[in-house]
Design an enzyme around this catalytic site. Structure first.
Site, PDB file in Angstrom:
ATOM      1  N   GLU A   1      75.586  -0.500  57.477  1.00 54.19           N
ATOM      2  CA  GLU A   1      76.132  -0.915  56.185  1.00 54.19           C
ATOM      3  C   GLU A   1      75.141  -0.643  55.068  1.00 54.19           C
ATOM      4  OE1 GLU A   1      76.479  -5.113  55.167  1.00 54.19           O
ATOM      5  OE2 GLU A   1      76.090  -5.614  57.244  1.00 54.19           O
TER       6      GLU A   1
ATOM      7  N   SER B   1      78.455 -11.676  52.252  1.00 58.10           N
ATOM      8  CA  SER B   1      78.496 -10.640  51.238  1.00 58.10           C
ATOM      9  C   SER B   1      78.150 -11.232  49.867  1.00 58.10           C
ATOM     10  CB  SER B   1      79.876  -9.971  51.257  1.00 58.10           C
ATOM     11  OG  SER B   1      79.885  -8.782  50.524  1.00 58.10           O
TER      12      SER B   1
ATOM     13  N   HIS C   1      79.686  -4.178  57.921  1.00 57.09           N
ATOM     14  CA  HIS C   1      79.571  -5.286  56.984  1.00 57.09           C
ATOM     15  C   HIS C   1      80.376  -6.497  57.462  1.00 57.09           C
ATOM     16  CE1 HIS C   1      78.880  -6.965  53.004  1.00 57.09           C
ATOM     17  NE2 HIS C   1      80.176  -7.165  52.834  1.00 57.09           N
TER      18      HIS C   1
END
Length: 303
Positions: free
Chosen positions: A238, A144, A268
Site C-alpha cells: 500500500e 486510514s 490497505h
C-alpha cells in the site's frame, strides 16, 4: 491457503471499476458503502446513539461484563465512510476483544473541512470522560484517515490537559497529508486500491489551502511524547506504508511504547477482510490481546 487468499483479494480489488471521469462525492460515498460495508457480526448488538453531539453506533458483544471500552473513528479520506460502513470491522474487533465499542459519525469534507472532524473526535472523547469513563478503561482506534484522526484527537486531548486512554491502535494510518512518504510513489504499482492522485484529491477536499504539515492535520510531524501504547498495523502493498513506518519510528523516538506490524502482500486496511483472509483474523486477534494487556495493566478504577 493464505497466499491464495492474498492473491484472490488483490485480484478482486484490482477488478473494481475505476471511472474514466472523476466520480462525485456522493457517488464515492455510495460506492464505498456498497463495496466495503459489512454488517455487524452475529451476537453483536447495534444501537444508535449520540456522542460528542454527533450520531454514533454503539456495538456491544453478547455477554460483555468486564472493563474496557473502545472509541473508534472510521476511515475514508475524511470524505467518505461512516459507522455503518465499518460496523462489521468495529463489531468484529469489539467481539474479539470482549468490550463495548462506540463508532462516531464525525463530520465529513468537503461540506465540513478541517478542523470539523477533529473537533468531533475530541468532543466524543471528552464526553466519554465527562460521563464517567475512566481513561484507564478506555482504548481508541481508527483506520486510514480515521487512524490519523485518532492520533490528532490524542494530541488535541493532550494539549487540552485531558487524561489519555490505556492504548491506541491504528490500521494503515494516513498520518502525512503532505504525501512526502516514498511509498506514495514506490508502492503505487503494488497497491490495488490507491494511486497518489486519489490521496491528493482527498487532502484537497479536507484541508484546501491550509497547512498540510501542521500536526493536527498530519500527526506524523507532531511531538508524540506522552501518547499511550500504540499498535500500528499496515500492509506491505500500500502507498501509505511509509506513513505507518515513519509514525512508529517517531513514536519510538519519543519514548512511546509502539509496535509496528507489516503484513507481507497485504493491501490497505486488510483487516476489513476478516473471515476470508487468515492474516486479517490473526491481526484482529493480536489487537484484542493488545487491548487486554493494557486494560489489565491499568489499576482497577475506584469510580
Amino acid at each position: 491457503m493464505s497466499r491464495q487468499q492474498r492473491e484472490a483479494l488483490d485480484a478482486l480489488l484490482r477488478s473494481l471499476p475505476r471511472s474514466e471521469t472523476p466520480p462525485t462525492v456522493e457517488e464515492q460515498r455510495s460506492g464505498f458503502a456498497a463495496g466495503v460495508g459489512r454488517p455487524a457480526p452475529e451476537g453483536v448488538a447495534v444501537r444508535g446513539t449520540v456522542l460528542g453531539g454527533r450520531p454514533a453506533l454503539e456495538l456491544e458483544p453478547a455477554g460483555v461484563t468486564g472493563r474496557g471500552r473502545l472509541l473508534y473513528l472510521h476511515g475514508g479520506g475524511y470524505v467518505i465512510g461512516s459507522p455503518d460502513t465499518h460496523a462489521g470491522l468495529v463489531g468484529e474487533l469489539a467481539r474479539r476483544a470482549g468490550i463495548l465499542a462506540t463508532s462516531v459519525a464525525y463530520r465529513l469534507a468537503p461540506e465540513h473541512p478541517f478542523p470539523a472532524a477533529l473537533d468531533d473526535g475530541l468532543a466524543a472523547y471528552r464526553e466519554l470522560l465527562e460521563a464517567g469513563t475512566d481513561p484507564r478503561d478506555l482504548v481508541v482506534g481508527g483506520d486510514s484517515a480515521g487512524g490519523g484522526l485518532i492520533l490528532a484527537t490524542l494530541l488535541a486531548a493532550r494539549e487540552a490537559g485531558l487524561p489519555l486512554p490505556a492504548a491506541a491502535v491504528v490500521f494503515s494510518p494516513w498520518a502525512d497529508l503532505t504525501l512526502s512518504g516514498a511509498s506514495i510513489r514506490s508502492k503505487e504499482e503494488a497497491d490495488p486500491i490507491f494511486v497518489e492522485a486519489d490521496l491528493r484529491d482527498y487532502a484537497d477536499l479536507y484541508v484546501g489551502a491550509g497547512d498540510r504539515a501542521q500536526q493536527l492535520v498530519s500527526p506524523l510531524f507532531a511531538d508524540l511524547a506522552g501518547l499511550p501504547p500504540l499498535l500500528v498495523q499496515v500492509g506491505a502493498n500500500e502507498v501509505l506504508l511509509d506513513d505507518a513506518v515513519r509514525l512508529a519510528a517517531r513514536a519510538g523516538a519519543a519514548d512511546v511504547e509502539v509496535t509496528l506490524e507489516i503484513g507481507a502482500g497485504l493491501p490497505h486496511v486488510f483487516q476489513h477482510h476478516y473471515g476470508r483472509l487468515d492474516e486479517a483474523d490473526a491481526a484482529l486477534d493480536r489487537v484484542a490481546r493488545f487491548f487486554a494487556t493494557h486494560l489489565e495493566a491499568a489499576p482497577v478504577s475506584t469510580r
